[in-house]
Design a protein around this motif. Structure first.
Motif, PDB file in Angstrom:
ATOM      1  N   GLU A 139      62.358  56.792  35.071  1.00 49.88           N
ATOM      2  CA  GLU A 139      62.124  57.990  34.278  1.00 49.88           C
ATOM      3  C   GLU A 139      63.431  58.423  33.616  1.00 49.88           C
ATOM      4  OE1 GLU A 139      59.654  62.052  35.232  1.00 49.88           O
ATOM      5  OE2 GLU A 139      61.155  61.379  36.649  1.00 49.88           O
ATOM      6  N   VAL A 140      63.356  58.705  32.327  1.00 50.64           N
ATOM      7  CA  VAL A 140      64.541  59.163  31.589  1.00 50.64           C
ATOM      8  C   VAL A 140      64.259  60.560  31.055  1.00 50.64           C
ATOM      9  CG1 VAL A 140      66.039  58.716  29.603  1.00 50.64           C
ATOM     10  CG2 VAL A 140      65.163  56.808  30.965  1.00 50.64           C
ATOM     11  N   ARG A 141      65.203  61.474  31.237  1.00 52.92           N
ATOM     12  CA  ARG A 141      65.004  62.842  30.762  1.00 52.92           C
ATOM     13  C   ARG A 141      66.241  63.346  30.040  1.00 52.92           C
ATOM     14  NH1 ARG A 141      60.444  64.523  33.281  1.00 52.92           N
ATOM     15  NH2 ARG A 141      60.612  66.510  32.211  1.00 52.92           N
ATOM     16  N   ARG A 142      66.010  64.168  29.032  1.00 45.80           N
ATOM     17  CA  ARG A 142      67.104  64.926  28.416  1.00 45.80           C
ATOM     18  C   ARG A 142      66.726  66.372  28.641  1.00 45.80           C
ATOM     19  NH1 ARG A 142      71.083  63.958  23.874  1.00 45.80           N
ATOM     20  NH2 ARG A 142      72.550  65.611  24.418  1.00 45.80           N
ATOM     21  N   GLY A 143      67.395  67.043  29.567  1.00 43.19           N
ATOM     22  CA  GLY A 143      66.988  68.392  29.953  1.00 43.19           C
ATOM     23  C   GLY A 143      65.568  68.335  30.477  1.00 43.19           C
ATOM     24  N   ASP A 144      64.660  69.103  29.883  1.00 43.97           N
ATOM     25  CA  ASP A 144      63.261  69.134  30.327  1.00 43.97           C
ATOM     26  C   ASP A 144      62.407  68.078  29.630  1.00 43.97           C
ATOM     27  OD1 ASP A 144      63.761  71.243  31.983  1.00 43.97           O
ATOM     28  OD2 ASP A 144      63.265  72.747  30.460  1.00 43.97           O
ATOM     29  N   ARG A 145      62.973  67.424  28.618  1.00 39.86           N
ATOM     30  CA  ARG A 145      62.197  66.500  27.806  1.00 39.86           C
ATOM     31  C   ARG A 145      62.174  65.101  28.426  1.00 39.86           C
ATOM     32  NH1 ARG A 145      63.661  63.314  23.266  1.00 39.86           N
ATOM     33  NH2 ARG A 145      65.806  64.055  23.347  1.00 39.86           N
ATOM     34  N   ALA A 146      60.958  64.554  28.604  1.00 42.93           N
ATOM     35  CA  ALA A 146      60.834  63.187  29.112  1.00 42.93           C
ATOM     36  C   ALA A 146      60.966  62.231  27.928  1.00 42.93           C
ATOM     37  CB  ALA A 146      59.489  63.011  29.792  1.00 42.93           C
ATOM     38  N   ILE A 147      61.692  61.135  28.128  1.00 43.09           N
ATOM     39  CA  ILE A 147      61.925  60.183  27.045  1.00 43.09           C
ATOM     40  C   ILE A 147      61.291  58.848  27.421  1.00 43.09           C
ATOM     41  CG2 ILE A 147      63.683  58.944  25.723  1.00 43.09           C
ATOM     42  CD1 ILE A 147      65.592  61.281  26.374  1.00 43.09           C
ATOM     43  N   ASP A 148      60.489  58.321  26.490  1.00 42.13           N
ATOM     44  CA  ASP A 148      59.781  57.080  26.740  1.00 42.13           C
ATOM     45  C   ASP A 148      60.577  55.911  26.164  1.00 42.13           C
ATOM     46  OD1 ASP A 148      57.661  55.622  27.670  1.00 42.13           O
ATOM     47  OD2 ASP A 148      56.580  55.727  25.749  1.00 42.13           O
ATOM     48  N   LEU A 149      61.047  55.026  27.030  1.00 38.09           N
ATOM     49  CA  LEU A 149      61.841  53.886  26.560  1.00 38.09           C
ATOM     50  C   LEU A 149      61.135  52.573  26.890  1.00 38.09           C
ATOM     51  CD1 LEU A 149      65.492  54.810  27.694  1.00 38.09           C
ATOM     52  CD2 LEU A 149      64.384  55.293  25.507  1.00 38.09           C
ATOM     53  N   THR A 150      61.351  51.569  26.058  1.00 39.58           N
ATOM     54  CA  THR A 150      60.876  50.228  26.392  1.00 39.58           C
ATOM     55  C   THR A 150      61.792  49.685  27.496  1.00 39.58           C
ATOM     56  OG1 THR A 150      62.367  49.131  24.848  1.00 39.58           O
ATOM     57  CG2 THR A 150      60.235  49.849  23.967  1.00 39.58           C
ATOM     58  N   PRO A 151      61.344  48.648  28.218  1.00 44.13           N
ATOM     59  CA  PRO A 151      62.197  48.089  29.280  1.00 44.13           C
ATOM     60  C   PRO A 151      63.584  47.683  28.768  1.00 44.13           C
ATOM     61  CG  PRO A 151      59.988  47.234  29.487  1.00 44.13           C
ATOM     62  CD  PRO A 151      60.021  48.025  28.200  1.00 44.13           C
ATOM     63  N   ARG A 152      63.667  47.122  27.561  1.00 44.83           N
ATOM     64  CA  ARG A 152      64.956  46.679  27.026  1.00 44.83           C
ATOM     65  C   ARG A 152      65.845  47.876  26.688  1.00 44.83           C
ATOM     66  NH1 ARG A 152      66.293  41.598  27.743  1.00 44.83           N
ATOM     67  NH2 ARG A 152      64.634  40.735  26.468  1.00 44.83           N
ATOM     68  N   GLU A 153      65.239  48.907  26.126  1.00 45.32           N
ATOM     69  CA  GLU A 153      66.010  50.119  25.816  1.00 45.32           C
ATOM     70  C   GLU A 153      66.523  50.759  27.111  1.00 45.32           C
ATOM     71  OE1 GLU A 153      63.418  51.329  21.812  1.00 45.32           O
ATOM     72  OE2 GLU A 153      62.994  52.258  23.750  1.00 45.32           O
ATOM     73  N   PHE A 154      65.674  50.732  28.139  1.00 40.17           N
ATOM     74  CA  PHE A 154      66.079  51.308  29.425  1.00 40.17           C
ATOM     75  C   PHE A 154      67.271  50.524  29.996  1.00 40.17           C
ATOM     76  CE2 PHE A 154      65.855  51.705  34.063  1.00 40.17           C
ATOM     77  CZ  PHE A 154      65.837  53.089  34.197  1.00 40.17           C
ATOM     78  N   ALA A 155      67.197  49.210  29.944  1.00 43.13           N
ATOM     79  CA  ALA A 155      68.295  48.377  30.455  1.00 43.13           C
ATOM     80  C   ALA A 155      69.588  48.656  29.679  1.00 43.13           C
ATOM     81  CB  ALA A 155      67.916  46.902  30.348  1.00 43.13           C
ATOM     82  N   LEU A 156      69.460  48.838  28.387  1.00 42.99           N
ATOM     83  CA  LEU A 156      70.624  49.142  27.548  1.00 42.99           C
ATOM     84  C   LEU A 156      71.232  50.495  27.932  1.00 42.99           C
ATOM     85  CD1 LEU A 156      72.444  48.701  25.053  1.00 42.99           C
ATOM     86  CD2 LEU A 156      70.571  49.551  23.624  1.00 42.99           C
ATOM     87  N   LEU A 157      70.368  51.489  28.092  1.00 42.31           N
ATOM     88  CA  LEU A 157      70.853  52.822  28.473  1.00 42.31           C
ATOM     89  C   LEU A 157      71.566  52.787  29.823  1.00 42.31           C
ATOM     90  CD1 LEU A 157      70.984  55.888  27.934  1.00 42.31           C
ATOM     91  CD2 LEU A 157      68.817  56.095  29.165  1.00 42.31           C
ATOM     92  N   VAL A 158      70.972  52.084  30.791  1.00 49.31           N
ATOM     93  CA  VAL A 158      71.575  52.018  32.130  1.00 49.31           C
ATOM     94  C   VAL A 158      72.938  51.322  32.054  1.00 49.31           C
ATOM     95  CG1 VAL A 158      71.347  50.936  34.408  1.00 49.31           C
ATOM     96  CG2 VAL A 158      69.403  52.156  33.395  1.00 49.31           C
ATOM     97  N   TYR A 159      73.019  50.255  31.262  1.00 49.14           N
ATOM     98  CA  TYR A 159      74.297  49.556  31.130  1.00 49.14           C
ATOM     99  C   TYR A 159      75.366  50.488  30.549  1.00 49.14           C
ATOM    100  CZ  TYR A 159      77.748  46.049  29.802  1.00 49.14           C
ATOM    101  OH  TYR A 159      78.912  45.340  29.659  1.00 49.14           O
TER     102      TYR A 159
END
Ligand code: CA
Length: 225
Positions: free
Chosen positions: A140-160
């Motif tokens: 799960e990715v959030r910016r403040g109260d807003r939930a953000i929907d990411l693809t698996p690749r985008e999620f991996a990029l963000l985590v990196y």
């Protein structure tokens, strides 16, 4: 696990110390609140076990001071029978759990393991940068109260990126880590994904967080810097 035990009743303190030591815990034991605060502030512990009524300084004020100083060590307070107000106050001040006397040593150990798991789990499974968070368990990715929907690749990029805040990562590094290939196909794949990710994590006047360093690469950085 290294525990700090602060308890002025010797009989109880000795029993708890021996019980914990017998189960493989390392225990620092003191009987005075002032000394307890000093140890908690200067040494590193996996958890604190604090009596409330103590000479020198009471347990609740120790909890309060440590939390004010952003010390997040797990704390279990031990209370005398019939002190419900202190229990509630202790939890409100930031204690993680409480035990009422008398208690079984096994119960204390179970609670220690549970607060420790909880704090370790929180620290390991959620990455934070300003008001942006990424939960590695639930994805799960959030910016403040807003939930953000990411693809698996985008999620991996963000985590990196979030694992190295403030550090510039080259396109090649990102490509190798996130796509798991060892040669760059020479496309602008990384740039395309970074742009999509940046647009998703920053809407409206939110700070973009991901910065482009022309000719070098990208970095994610707190807007406060
Ligand atoms: Ca006491």
């Amino acid at each position: 696990m290294k525990i700090l035990l602060v308890e002025d009743e010797r009989e109880i303190g000795g029993f708890v110390r021996d019980g914990l030591t017998g189960q493989g815990f390392v225990v620092d034991y003191c009987e005075n609140g002032r000394e307890g605060l000093e140890l908690a502030s200067t040494q590193s512990y996996d958890a604190l076990v604090l009596d409330i009524m103590l000479p020198g300084r009471d347990g609740l004020s120790i909890v309060k001071l440590l939390r004010q100083r952003q010390n997040n060590v797990p704390i279990i307070i031990i209370t005398a029978r019939g002190e419900p107000e202190e229990r509630i106050e202790g939890l409100n001040l930031g204690a993680d759990d409480y035990l009422a006397k008398p208690f079984y040593i096994d119960e204390l150990i179970a609670r220690l393991r549970s607060v420790w798991r909880r704090s370790a789990g929180d620290g390991l499974s959620v990455l934070h940068l300003d008001d942006l968070s990424a939960n590695l368990m639930t994805r799960e990715v959030r910016r403040g109260d807003r939930a953000i929907d990411l693809t698996p690749r985008e999620f991996a990029l963000l985590v990196y990126l979030m694992r190295s805040p403030g550090r510039v990562l080259t396109r090649t590094q990102i490509f190798e880590q996130v796509w798991d290939y060892h040669h760059n196909p020479g496309t602008n794949l990384v740039d395309v994904y970074v742009r999509k990710l940046r647009n998703k994590i920053a809407e409206g006047d939110e700070s973009p967080l991901i910065e482009t360093l022309r000719g070098v690469g990208y970095r994610i950085q707190s807007a406060a810097k």
